[in-house]
Design a protein around this motif. Sequence first.
Motif: not given
Length: 230
Positions: A57-71
Amino acid sequence: MDAWDVLKPQPASKGGGVGAPSVRYGHGAVAFGSYMVVTHGYYLEMDDPESPGVHFLDDTWAFDVVSKTWTKWALYSDRAPCGRFHGAVCADGASLFLFGGTDGGFRSNGGTDFHFGKDAQMNDLWRLPLPTTEAQPMRTWQRLTPDAEGDDCPRKREMLGAAAAGGKVWVFGGLGGDDTGTPDGLEALGDLWSFDAGGWRAHEPDGQPRPAARQRPRTPFKIDAACPSL
């Protein structure tokens, strides 16, 4: 009594989807404000006939610990680190850094045979600027050093540790391979290197005690949930 909370359940598909990354291991993760940023990694698909085999894999994701959502971060992909796992990832608050890892020989044989040696490992160093506002939808990887051989840079390796401190990127230990491409050719490393604008520099303890050679050294990180979200 402390207990684990499931912030986001595993996606139904191993390959993830629009709102979640794929399953993976050997990936990198760093803290950035109220986010956990995850990049690269590997998984093996045995059950899905439409997507069988190994996935580097070469993708990058961010997880918001407040809204509990991935982007999923949109990245400029023409110049980016190739798919890999067991690389080292660290961050200094302004940038994410990725060093080394292995693709099991995928670049050389397309995944027909898994290799453990130098032809599968890497020692390139990459930088990804971390965004300051959500108005920065595109992030661009910058290669700071290429794959190389020689005494003036760390040897190719995987399962190492890394940290960003004092304006430098530090790498320590891991597993280095030889020309045989077999597990027997892997050896634990115990060398320490730093990188800055002047390039790579090896550090010796000058007679002081030093950590033993090891694989999978780890550096801790902390997520600050009080930081404003992007």
